[in-house]
Design a protein around this motif. Structure first.
Motif, mmCIF file in Angstrom:
data_model
loop_
_atom_site.group_PDB
_atom_site.id
_atom_site.type_symbol
_atom_site.label_atom_id
_atom_site.label_comp_id
_atom_site.label_asym_id
_atom_site.label_seq_id
_atom_site.Cartn_x
_atom_site.Cartn_y
_atom_site.Cartn_z
ATOM 1 N N ARG A 18 53.821 39.395 27.229
ATOM 2 C CA ARG A 18 52.993 39.799 28.366
ATOM 3 C C ARG A 18 51.527 39.490 28.104
ATOM 4 O O ARG A 18 50.813 39.000 28.985
ATOM 5 C CB ARG A 18 53.169 41.305 28.643
ATOM 6 C CG ARG A 18 54.418 41.668 29.394
ATOM 7 C CD ARG A 18 54.330 43.063 29.977
ATOM 8 N NE ARG A 18 54.156 44.085 28.942
ATOM 9 C CZ ARG A 18 55.156 44.706 28.327
ATOM 10 N NH1 ARG A 18 56.412 44.409 28.626
ATOM 11 N NH2 ARG A 18 54.912 45.639 27.422
ATOM 12 N N ILE A 19 51.091 39.785 26.906
ATOM 13 C CA ILE A 19 49.691 39.516 26.542
ATOM 14 C C ILE A 19 49.402 38.022 26.611
ATOM 15 O O ILE A 19 48.362 37.593 27.130
ATOM 16 C CB ILE A 19 49.388 40.069 25.137
ATOM 17 C CG1 ILE A 19 49.408 41.597 25.157
ATOM 18 C CG2 ILE A 19 48.035 39.568 24.633
ATOM 19 C CD1 ILE A 19 49.399 42.223 23.779
ATOM 20 N N SER A 22 49.226 36.730 30.203
ATOM 21 C CA SER A 22 47.936 37.087 30.782
ATOM 22 C C SER A 22 46.824 36.209 30.213
ATOM 23 O O SER A 22 45.952 35.736 30.950
ATOM 24 C CB SER A 22 47.635 38.557 30.501
ATOM 25 O OG SER A 22 46.339 38.899 30.952
ATOM 26 N N ARG A 23 46.871 35.978 28.919
ATOM 27 C CA ARG A 23 45.851 35.137 28.263
ATOM 28 C C ARG A 23 45.847 33.729 28.841
ATOM 29 O O ARG A 23 44.793 33.152 29.112
ATOM 30 C CB ARG A 23 46.170 35.102 26.764
ATOM 31 C CG ARG A 23 45.149 34.454 25.869
ATOM 32 C CD ARG A 23 45.630 34.676 24.449
ATOM 33 N NE ARG A 23 44.786 34.043 23.463
ATOM 34 C CZ ARG A 23 45.034 34.096 22.154
ATOM 35 N NH1 ARG A 23 46.098 34.761 21.722
ATOM 36 N NH2 ARG A 23 44.224 33.502 21.301
ATOM 37 N N ARG A 26 44.629 33.880 32.613
ATOM 38 C CA ARG A 26 43.190 34.140 32.696
ATOM 39 C C ARG A 26 42.386 32.915 32.265
ATOM 40 O O ARG A 26 41.335 32.613 32.842
ATOM 41 C CB ARG A 26 42.817 35.353 31.838
ATOM 42 C CG ARG A 26 41.412 35.863 32.096
ATOM 43 C CD ARG A 26 41.174 37.195 31.410
ATOM 44 N NE ARG A 26 42.025 38.255 31.930
ATOM 45 C CZ ARG A 26 41.780 38.902 33.042
ATOM 46 N NH1 ARG A 26 40.711 38.600 33.783
ATOM 47 N NH2 ARG A 26 42.591 39.859 33.459
ATOM 48 N N GLU A 399 43.623 40.942 40.108
ATOM 49 C CA GLU A 399 43.323 41.263 38.711
ATOM 50 C C GLU A 399 44.538 41.876 38.024
ATOM 51 O O GLU A 399 44.814 41.585 36.856
ATOM 52 C CB GLU A 399 42.129 42.213 38.643
ATOM 53 C CG GLU A 399 41.537 42.383 37.266
ATOM 54 C CD GLU A 399 40.949 41.105 36.696
ATOM 55 O OE1 GLU A 399 40.919 40.989 35.452
ATOM 56 O OE2 GLU A 399 40.524 40.233 37.477
ATOM 57 N N ARG A 400 45.274 42.725 38.748
ATOM 58 C CA ARG A 400 46.491 43.303 38.166
ATOM 59 C C ARG A 400 47.535 42.229 37.912
ATOM 60 O O ARG A 400 48.274 42.292 36.923
ATOM 61 C CB ARG A 400 47.058 44.392 39.082
ATOM 62 C CG ARG A 400 46.237 45.671 39.092
ATOM 63 C CD ARG A 400 47.018 46.843 39.669
ATOM 64 N NE ARG A 400 47.321 46.669 41.076
ATOM 65 C CZ ARG A 400 46.509 47.042 42.069
ATOM 66 N NH1 ARG A 400 45.334 47.580 41.787
ATOM 67 N NH2 ARG A 400 46.870 46.869 43.324
ATOM 68 N N ILE A 402 46.925 39.164 37.102
ATOM 69 C CA ILE A 402 46.484 38.408 35.925
ATOM 70 C C ILE A 402 46.642 39.238 34.652
ATOM 71 O O ILE A 402 46.995 38.719 33.592
ATOM 72 C CB ILE A 402 45.044 37.924 36.119
ATOM 73 C CG1 ILE A 402 45.012 36.877 37.230
ATOM 74 C CG2 ILE A 402 44.459 37.350 34.829
ATOM 75 C CD1 ILE A 402 43.644 36.414 37.628
ATOM 76 N N ASP A 403 46.424 40.557 34.769
ATOM 77 C CA ASP A 403 46.593 41.429 33.602
ATOM 78 C C ASP A 403 48.044 41.506 33.155
ATOM 79 O O ASP A 403 48.334 41.612 31.961
ATOM 80 C CB ASP A 403 46.104 42.847 33.927
ATOM 81 C CG ASP A 403 44.593 42.964 33.843
ATOM 82 O OD1 ASP A 403 43.951 42.077 33.231
ATOM 83 O OD2 ASP A 403 44.045 43.940 34.382
ATOM 84 N N ASP A 404 48.973 41.491 34.111
ATOM 85 C CA ASP A 404 50.395 41.577 33.760
ATOM 86 C C ASP A 404 51.227 40.659 34.649
ATOM 87 O O ASP A 404 51.869 41.100 35.608
ATOM 88 C CB ASP A 404 50.888 43.024 33.890
ATOM 89 C CG ASP A 404 52.327 43.186 33.402
ATOM 90 O OD1 ASP A 404 52.873 42.220 32.820
ATOM 91 O OD2 ASP A 404 52.915 44.269 33.616
ATOM 92 N N PRO A 405 51.224 39.358 34.346
ATOM 93 C CA PRO A 405 52.009 38.413 35.159
ATOM 94 C C PRO A 405 53.498 38.718 35.171
ATOM 95 O O PRO A 405 54.194 38.366 36.128
ATOM 96 C CB PRO A 405 51.724 37.056 34.489
ATOM 97 C CG PRO A 405 50.434 37.263 33.745
ATOM 98 C CD PRO A 405 50.470 38.677 33.290
ATOM 99 N N SER A 406 53.989 39.389 34.135
ATOM 100 C CA SER A 406 55.432 39.664 34.060
ATOM 101 C C SER A 406 55.884 40.644 35.120
ATOM 102 O O SER A 406 57.075 40.772 35.392
ATOM 103 C CB SER A 406 55.798 40.192 32.679
ATOM 104 O OG SER A 406 55.176 41.446 32.442
#
Length: 411
Positions: A18-19, A22-23, A26, A399-400, A402-406
């Motif tokens: 997940r990280i 998002s990375r 972004r 933004e949400r 992008i923070d958690d695409p999963s």
């Protein structure tokens, strides 16, 4: 425990993925389209990992492939990867005299935008929520009709908002208290849709930081210029919310203890000196808020009449606006002393009359702020207009994503 120290916890591979999703997403948002090799170089991730991540983002319709791109002087060119316009979001702001709607896709492209005259005085909470739901349904349908699948919706409200519970705790100018906005709206919408509610000034500050005249400025204050006055502070690139998420109620700074009564029940609040209701009362008292039984004018119509009188060099109008400018600088100096921003962004009617307001406000700021505001901080007019908070609402959904695409289902 072992002789070498604590036994390490097993790594949560799903959390790591997940990280990294998002990375990757972004990086594409910030740097624009690029090849998989360029993304790997920019994020520090292995090329094989990036390829796998991109495939998942493609499946979730968060990115799309573009033409061939060369990431260096050697090797074969690869297909570029860019944000996808297939997914999007809607933001809706409810205020005393208008509803503002903004719908955009993941790239930030505006797809739907409008502002509607709206009279809170003539509706109870149930009526307001029914109108909000109808406006949301129209915007979501229009977005989908233009080929953009909506993922979520955020409502912007001028008041204290418990974001986690989706409840408007109190909105004095709307007459709301403990209103469960999210649960009420979500009941009539697609269950897969993310629904949220937040303070209007906070959302507008996020919009300014992302798309506005001060985009990228990591320390800024945004001021709404409406019947009420709210503020959102970005410090170190992040929105300042406070312990309970209630920061930003700067319109209720006590600036004149023996002053006029405020809608919050107190006296002498800053918004009684600089709010749109005060401007209208002083310059066009015949059209003051709370008078008459006819349709409520759009705030831009009220400001247009003030502008006409200013252009005609009406002494009363010039004097009133100069006074409001001084009070704007007075409160602005408090904010500069508290937050040390690089810029104070003026929204709503403040932006429409910025050429008249800023000179007096800046002079007062220079006189009262501890820092050297002429060199370090200045007022600027927003170019996002009365839809800034709605734009920020849509941006919060993005933004949400992008923070958690999963969390976005595969297409």
């Amino acid at each position: 425990m072992t002789a070498a120290g604590p036994v390490p916890e097993p790594v949560d591979q799903l959390a790591v993925r997940r990280i990294n999703l998002s990375r990757t997403l972004r990086h594409i948002r910030v740097n624009g389209p690029g090849s998989r090799a360029a993304i790997a170089a920019g994020t520090g991730l292995h090329k094989t990992t990036v390829s796998s991540l991109v495939e998942e983002l493609l499946a979730r319709r968060l990115v799309r492939e573009t033409g061939l791109e060369r990431s260096g002087t050697a090797g074969r060119p690869g297909r570029g990867v860019a944000l996808s316009p297939q997914l999007g979001a809607v933001g809706i702001e409810i205020n005393v005299d208008y509803l503002a709607v903004h719908g955009c896709d993941l790239t930030g492209r505006t797809v739907v935008e409008r502002r509607l005259a709206f009279d809170v005085r003539r509706r109870d909470v149930d009526g307001c929520l029914a109108d909000l739901a109808a406006a949301a349904d129209r915007a979501l349908t229009e977005l989908a009709g233009r080929g953009v699948t909506p993922v979520g919706l955020t409502v912007a409200v001028p008041g204290l908002v418990d974001v986690a519970r989706g409840v408007v705790v109190v909105a004095p100018n709307l007459g709301w208290r403990d209103v469960p906005v999210v649960s009420r709206l979500a009941a009539g919408l697609d269950p897969a849709l993310q629904v949220g509610v937040d303070n209007d000034a906070n959302l507008a500050a996020l919009a300014e930081h992302t798309w506005g005249v001060a985009a990228g400025t990591d320390d800024l204050v945004y001021l709404t210029g409406s019947v009420g006055v709210g503020g959102g502070a970005i410090t170190g690139g992040r929105l300042l919310r406070g312990a309970d998420g209630f920061s930003g109620e700067i319109g209720h700074l006590p600036v004149e203890p023996d002053g006029d009564p405020c809608g919050c029940g107190r006296t002498g609040c800053w918004e009684t000196k600089v709010g749109l209701a005060e401007l209208v009362r002083r310059i066009t008292p015949e059209f003051a808020y709370g008078l008459g039984d006819g349709p409520v004018p759009d705030p831009r119509e009220r400001v247009a009449e003030v502008r006409r009188r200013l252009d005609a060099r009406d002494p009363a109008a010039l004097d009133a606006v100069a006074g409001i400018g001084r009070w704007l600088g007075h409160g602005g100096a408090i904010l500069v002393n508290l937050f040390n921003p690089r810029v104070v962004v003026l929204g709503g009617y403040f932006a429409d009359l910025a050429d008249h307001l800023i000179p007096a406000a800046q002079a007062q700021l220079t006189r009262l702020a501890m820092a050297s505001p002429a060199d370090r901080c200045h007022f600027v007019a927003s170019d996002l207009g009365f839809t800034a908070a709605a734009r920020g609402g849509a941006g919060a959904v993005i933004e949400r994503m992008i923070d958690d695409p999963s969390a976005v289902p595969s297409g």
